[in-house]
Each structure stands twice: as structure tokens, then as C-alpha cells.
Design a protein around this motif. Structure first.
Motif, PDB file in Angstrom:
ATOM      1  N   ARG A  18       0.747  -1.370  -0.179  1.00 50.78           N
ATOM      2  CA  ARG A  18      -0.094  -0.057  -0.116  1.00 50.78           C
ATOM      3  C   ARG A  18       1.194   1.631   0.198  1.00 50.78           C
ATOM      4  O   ARG A  18       2.292   1.454  -0.025  1.00 50.78           O
ATOM      5  CB  ARG A  18      -0.725  -0.115   1.353  1.00 50.78           C
ATOM      6  N   GLY A  21       5.042   2.716  -1.907  1.00 49.18           N
ATOM      7  CA  GLY A  21       5.366   1.826  -2.802  1.00 49.18           C
ATOM      8  C   GLY A  21       4.819   0.365  -3.686  1.00 49.18           C
ATOM      9  O   GLY A  21       5.189   0.896  -4.269  1.00 49.18           O
ATOM     10  N   ARG A  40       3.524  -7.611   4.537  1.00 47.32           N
ATOM     11  CA  ARG A  40       3.624  -8.544   5.098  1.00 47.32           C
ATOM     12  C   ARG A  40       1.589  -8.983   4.959  1.00 47.32           C
ATOM     13  O   ARG A  40       2.064  -9.685   5.364  1.00 47.32           O
ATOM     14  CB  ARG A  40       3.440  -8.313   6.751  1.00 47.32           C
ATOM     15  N   THR A  41       1.418  -7.986   4.375  1.00 44.23           N
ATOM     16  CA  THR A  41      -0.456  -8.537   3.887  1.00 44.23           C
ATOM     17  C   THR A  41      -0.371  -8.860   2.757  1.00 44.23           C
ATOM     18  O   THR A  41      -0.463  -8.819   1.991  1.00 44.23           O
ATOM     19  CB  THR A  41      -0.615  -7.257   4.229  1.00 44.23           C
ATOM     20  N   VAL A  64       6.996 -11.245   2.749  1.00 38.19           N
ATOM     21  CA  VAL A  64       8.011 -11.058   3.841  1.00 38.19           C
ATOM     22  C   VAL A  64       8.007  -9.899   4.840  1.00 38.19           C
ATOM     23  O   VAL A  64       7.878  -8.534   4.320  1.00 38.19           O
ATOM     24  CB  VAL A  64       9.498 -10.209   2.449  1.00 38.19           C
ATOM     25  N   ASN A  92      11.389   0.475   1.306  1.00 39.90           N
ATOM     26  CA  ASN A  92      10.532   1.558   0.706  1.00 39.90           C
ATOM     27  C   ASN A  92       9.506   1.371   2.596  1.00 39.90           C
ATOM     28  O   ASN A  92       9.129   2.089   3.225  1.00 39.90           O
ATOM     29  CB  ASN A  92       9.293   1.465   0.277  1.00 39.90           C
ATOM     30  N   SER A 143      13.648   7.532   2.775  1.00 39.27           N
ATOM     31  CA  SER A 143      14.360   7.861   3.616  1.00 39.27           C
ATOM     32  C   SER A 143      12.951   9.459   3.891  1.00 39.27           C
ATOM     33  O   SER A 143      11.606   8.551   3.794  1.00 39.27           O
ATOM     34  CB  SER A 143      15.366   8.884   3.681  1.00 39.27           C
ATOM     35  N   SER A 144      13.230  10.420   4.084  1.00 41.32           N
ATOM     36  CA  SER A 144      12.059  10.770   4.970  1.00 41.32           C
ATOM     37  C   SER A 144      13.234  12.458   4.657  1.00 41.32           C
ATOM     38  O   SER A 144      13.961  12.681   5.317  1.00 41.32           O
ATOM     39  CB  SER A 144      11.465  10.819   5.887  1.00 41.32           C
ATOM     40  N   TYR A 158      11.364   7.650  14.801  1.00 42.43           N
ATOM     41  CA  TYR A 158      11.336   8.078  13.316  1.00 42.43           C
ATOM     42  C   TYR A 158      12.076   8.907  12.955  1.00 42.43           C
ATOM     43  O   TYR A 158      12.699   8.370  12.063  1.00 42.43           O
ATOM     44  CB  TYR A 158      10.044   8.185  12.935  1.00 42.43           C
ATOM     45  N   PRO A 188      10.756  12.054   1.282  1.00 40.33           N
ATOM     46  CA  PRO A 188       9.435  12.465   0.304  1.00 40.33           C
ATOM     47  C   PRO A 188       8.981  13.217   1.956  1.00 40.33           C
ATOM     48  O   PRO A 188       9.516  13.541   2.951  1.00 40.33           O
ATOM     49  CB  PRO A 188       8.229  10.789   0.511  1.00 40.33           C
ATOM     50  N   PRO A 194      -2.026   5.701   3.834  1.00 37.28           N
ATOM     51  CA  PRO A 194      -2.459   4.769   5.806  1.00 37.28           C
ATOM     52  C   PRO A 194      -1.614   6.161   6.801  1.00 37.28           C
ATOM     53  O   PRO A 194      -1.966   5.948   7.493  1.00 37.28           O
ATOM     54  CB  PRO A 194      -2.091   3.420   5.351  1.00 37.28           C
ATOM     55  N   MET A 196       0.355   8.576   6.954  1.00 39.37           N
ATOM     56  CA  MET A 196      -0.103   9.943   6.607  1.00 39.37           C
ATOM     57  C   MET A 196      -1.308   9.787   7.858  1.00 39.37           C
ATOM     58  O   MET A 196      -1.395  10.385   8.808  1.00 39.37           O
ATOM     59  CB  MET A 196      -0.008  10.541   5.641  1.00 39.37           C
TER      60      MET A 196
HETATM   61  N1  LIG Z   1       3.627   9.031   3.474  1.00 39.36           N
HETATM   62  C1  LIG Z   1       4.226  10.073   4.048  1.00 39.36           C
HETATM   63  O1  LIG Z   1       3.272  11.306   4.036  1.00 39.36           O
HETATM   64  C2  LIG Z   1       5.541   9.826   3.703  1.00 39.36           C
HETATM   65  C3  LIG Z   1       6.651  11.321   4.434  1.00 39.36           C
HETATM   66  C4  LIG Z   1       7.722  10.731   4.309  1.00 39.36           C
HETATM   67  C5  LIG Z   1       7.971   9.056   4.641  1.00 39.36           C
HETATM   68  N2  LIG Z   1       7.559   8.687   3.964  1.00 39.36           N
HETATM   69  C6  LIG Z   1       8.446   6.957   4.159  1.00 39.36           C
HETATM   70  O2  LIG Z   1       7.745   6.064   2.853  1.00 39.36           O
HETATM   71  C7  LIG Z   1       7.289   4.875   2.871  1.00 39.36           C
HETATM   72  C8  LIG Z   1       6.545   4.489   2.919  1.00 39.36           C
HETATM   73  O3  LIG Z   1       5.013   4.828   3.554  1.00 39.36           O
HETATM   74  P1  LIG Z   1       4.010   5.307   3.721  1.00 39.36           P
HETATM   75  O4  LIG Z   1       3.236   6.065   3.899  1.00 39.36           O
HETATM   76  O5  LIG Z   1       3.312   4.540   2.776  1.00 39.36           O
HETATM   77  O6  LIG Z   1       3.114   3.968   4.794  1.00 39.36           O
HETATM   78  P2  LIG Z   1       2.639   3.130   5.021  1.00 39.36           P
HETATM   79  O7  LIG Z   1       2.116   2.547   5.980  1.00 39.36           O
HETATM   80  O8  LIG Z   1       1.208   3.470   4.067  1.00 39.36           O
HETATM   81  O9  LIG Z   1       2.641   1.942   4.032  1.00 39.36           O
HETATM   82  C9  LIG Z   1       3.880   0.808   4.853  1.00 39.36           C
HETATM   83  C10 LIG Z   1       3.917  -0.380   4.362  1.00 39.36           C
HETATM   84  O10 LIG Z   1       5.384  -0.792   4.785  1.00 39.36           O
HETATM   85  C11 LIG Z   1       4.608  -2.145   5.319  1.00 39.36           C
HETATM   86  N3  LIG Z   1       5.671  -2.363   6.207  1.00 39.36           N
HETATM   87  C12 LIG Z   1       5.945  -1.956   7.113  1.00 39.36           C
HETATM   88  N4  LIG Z   1       6.226  -2.900   7.930  1.00 39.36           N
HETATM   89  C13 LIG Z   1       7.183  -4.032   6.707  1.00 39.36           C
HETATM   90  C14 LIG Z   1       7.786  -5.265   8.007  1.00 39.36           C
HETATM   91  N5  LIG Z   1       8.573  -4.840   8.748  1.00 39.36           N
HETATM   92  N6  LIG Z   1       8.299  -5.337   6.108  1.00 39.36           N
HETATM   93  C15 LIG Z   1       7.608  -5.539   5.287  1.00 39.36           C
HETATM   94  N7  LIG Z   1       6.577  -4.621   5.453  1.00 39.36           N
HETATM   95  C16 LIG Z   1       6.179  -3.907   6.494  1.00 39.36           C
HETATM   96  C17 LIG Z   1       3.483  -2.142   5.446  1.00 39.36           C
HETATM   97  O11 LIG Z   1       3.011  -2.985   5.254  1.00 39.36           O
HETATM   98  C18 LIG Z   1       2.822  -1.186   4.442  1.00 39.36           C
HETATM   99  O12 LIG Z   1       2.174  -1.675   3.294  1.00 39.36           O
HETATM  100  C19 LIG Z   1       8.182   5.178   4.464  1.00 39.36           C
HETATM  101  O13 LIG Z   1       9.134   4.552   4.410  1.00 39.36           O
HETATM  102  C20 LIG Z   1       7.980   5.891   5.152  1.00 39.36           C
HETATM  103  O14 LIG Z   1       8.598   6.486   5.900  1.00 39.36           O
HETATM  104  C21 LIG Z   1       6.298   8.709   4.062  1.00 39.36           C
END
Ligand SMILES: NC(=O)c1ccc[n+]([C@@H]2O[C@H](COP(=O)([O-])OP(=O)(O)OC[C@H]3O[C@@H](n4cnc5c(N)ncnc54)[C@H](O)[C@@H]3O)[C@@H](O)[C@H]2O)c1
Length: 262
Positions: A18, A21, A40-41, A64, A92, A143-144, A158, A188, A194, A196
Motif C-alpha cells: 500500500r 510502495g 506482510r499483508t 516478507v 520503502n 527516507s524522509s 522515527y 518525501p 495510510p 500519513m
Molecule cells: N506518507 C508520507 O507522507 C511519508 C513521508 C515521508 C516518508 N515516508 C516514507 O515512505 C515510505 C512509505 O510510507 P507510506 O506512507 O506509504 O507508509 P504505509 O504505512 O502506508 O505503508 C508502508 C508499507 O510498509 C509495510 N511494512 C511495514 N513494516 C514492514 C515490515 N517489517 N516488513 C515488510 N513490510 C513492512 C506495511 O505493511 C505497508 O504496506 C516509508 O519509508 C515512510 O517512512 C512517507
């Protein structure tokens, strides 16, 4: 048809089920990559892999947990026997609990470190030997801005984990430069995912939509980023268009970081 920029490249994307990724996996598939989805899902992975295959591209998935080096190594081994190589790794997967530092338990601390830092180490360590042997590889670490550039209350752990990813990106980029491998990080800002949305309650909002709207108002470009926009940048860093870029962090945040005041 013109050659797609990632045609036939084999790309592993972690946390692909989701959010960003998923966006990165879809964008890489659109550009011709054979995508390997780790997360994982299973139900979400299955659906995404089917969508990508229905669009005419190869996609496989592996349940995984990136914190488990054994699971990562087994899945990477299967990918290598199936596709013969791994060209691209997008690290990611991450978790982002938001709470005051003094309320952070050891278990929570470990889960953030294990996912956001060790997960990146586990996956990178699993793919690098093959990339070195083939003298080709693109590693994109998500990263972020939070940690490497700015931060917020409640995000100390974090932020520390993402600071570590940025440091790791630079060092590993130097180690593997002589082997023809590029390693870069995407920083980002705010994206509607989800993760955010899960911060709405800790920021005092009852509704996730209201939180997303409010965050968007603060951003110079007037909205949060989309999964597709994150995907486009990851495609660029995984493609030959960025072959002279390594060890770099690229911010994608709608201009949020540059403003002194709103
Ligand atoms: N959404 C944002 O605004 C934002 C901002 C800065 C950085 N990021 C970074 O972007 C990346 C993605 O974030 P997102 O917002 O899509 O998050 P998200 O929570 O919506 O999705 C993260 C995904 O990673 C999976 N995941 C988590 N732990 C895991 C594990 N141990 N093994 C395998 N999969 C695992 C989750 O199941 C999920 O599918 C992350 O690295 C996050 O730190 C996001």
C-alpha cells in the motif's frame, strides 16, 4: 513501441502492499520493470500483483517481514532463481509511530529500529552480492524529510531512524560506486498514504480527511503528494537517466521545506 525506461529490469519493492510502495511498484511496472513485491499483508500483495499482471507486466509477491533476515534472504534467493538477477531494490517499508519520547517503550523502539534501519540493511545485504557480480544495480532508499532535514514533536524515534537511512545511503554509495551501483535516497514530505492518515489522531484531528486537508493547506503547492508522483521519482532514480547520481538525497515535498512562514 519505444523502449520503456525500466524495460525488463527486475525490481524489488519492500512495503509494496500500500501507500508509496504500491505507487512505486505500479510506476515501475508501467515503465516495463518486472516487479517483485515484498510486504506482510498477503491479501493486498495478491491484489496488487494481479492488477500489475492484468496490465501486461510480470509481477510476483512474497510475504516478507523485512526485520527477519532469514525471510529476506530466502525470498531474494527465490527471485534470483526465477529471474536470474535483481537490478533494482527500493527500500520503502517503514513504520512511523507518533508519541512522546518518554512514552516510547523498548518494544516500540526496537520495532522502529528493526523495520526502518535493520530492514534496509537486511534487504541491501541480500541483493548487493549479485549486483556487484553483475556490475549493475540501483538502490533507492525511501527516507524522509523528517529526521534528515526537519522534525515534529512525537517523531523522535522515527526521525532518528530516517537520519540513519540517510547516513547509510551515503556510506554504501561510496562502498559500491566502483561496482557500477547507484544508491540514492528519496526524502518525501507529506503524501496521502495510510501512514500519513494514521497520524490524524495524535495531531488532535477526529477525522483523517480533515487532517489531510489541513496539511495540504500548509504546503506551497497546495496539496499532499500522490503515490504516482513518488513512483515517478523512484523510476528516475532506478533508470539510466540518473546514472551519474549517487549518494544523493532528493526532496519531494511540494516546496514545503523552503518556506520560512505560511
Ligand atoms: N506518507 C508520507 O507522507 C511519508 C513521508 C515521508 C516518508 N515516508 C516514507 O515512505 C515510505 C512509505 O510510507 P507510506 O506512507 O506509504 O507508509 P504505509 O504505512 O502506508 O505503508 C508502508 C508499507 O510498509 C509495510 N511494512 C511495514 N513494516 C514492514 C515490515 N517489517 N516488513 C515488510 N513490510 C513492512 C506495511 O505493511 C505497508 O504496506 C516509508 O519509508 C515512510 O517512512 C512517507
Amino acid at each position: 513501441m519505444d523502449r520503456q525506461v525500466l524495460q525488463d529490469r527486475v525490481a524489488i519493492i519492500t512495503g509494496a502492499a500500500r501507500g508509496l510502495g504500491e505507487g512505486i511498484a505500479r510506476a515501475m511496472a508501467r515503465e516495463g520493470a518486472r516487479t517483485v513485491l515484498f510486504s506482510r499483508t498477503v491479501a493486498l500483495l495478491e491484489k496488487l500483483a494481479k492488477d500489475i499482471r492484468d496490465s501486461g507486466q510480470a509481477a510476483v509477491y512474497f510475504p516478507v517481514d523485512v526485520t527477519d533476515a532469514g525471510q529476506v534472504n530466502r525470498a531474494v534467493g527465490e527471485v534470483l532463481s526465477r529471474f536470474g538477477r535483481i537490478d533494482i531494490l527500493v527500500n520503502n517499508a517503514a513504520v512511523a509511530p507518533s508519541l512522546p519520547f518518554l512514552e516510547t517503550s523498548d518494544e516500540l523502539l526496537d520495532s522502529v529500529i528493526d523495520t526502518n534501519i535493520k530492514g534496509v540493511f537486511n534487504c541491501t545485504r541480500a541483493v548487493l552480492p549479485g549486483m556487484i557480480e553483475r556490475r549493475y544495480g540501483k538502490i533507492v532508499n525511501i527516507s524522509s524529510v523528517t529526521g534528515p532535514r526537519v522534525s515534529n514533536q512525537g517523531l523522535s524515534v522515527y526521525s532518528a531512524s530516517k537520519g540513519a537511512v540517510s547516513g547509510f545511503t551515503k556510506s554504501i554509495a561510496l562502498e559500491v560506486a566502483e561496482h557500477g551501483i547507484n544508491v540514492n535516497a528519496i526524502l518525501p514530505g507529506s503524501f496521502d498514504t495510510p501512514m500519513m492518515r494514521s497520524m490524524a489522531a495524535s495531531r488532535g484531528f477526529d477525522s483523517e480527511d480533515a487532517y489531510i486537508k489541513e496539511v495540504g493547506k500548509e504546503i506551497p503547492l497546495g496539496r499532499l503528494g500522490t503515490m504516482d508522483e513518488a513512483g515517478d521519482l523512484a523510476v528516475f532514480l532506478a533508470s539510466e537517466a540518473s546514472k551519474y547520481i549517487t549518494g544523493t538525497e532528493i526532496i519531494i515535498d511540494g516546496g514545503n521545506i523552503i518556506q520560512e512562514h505560511k
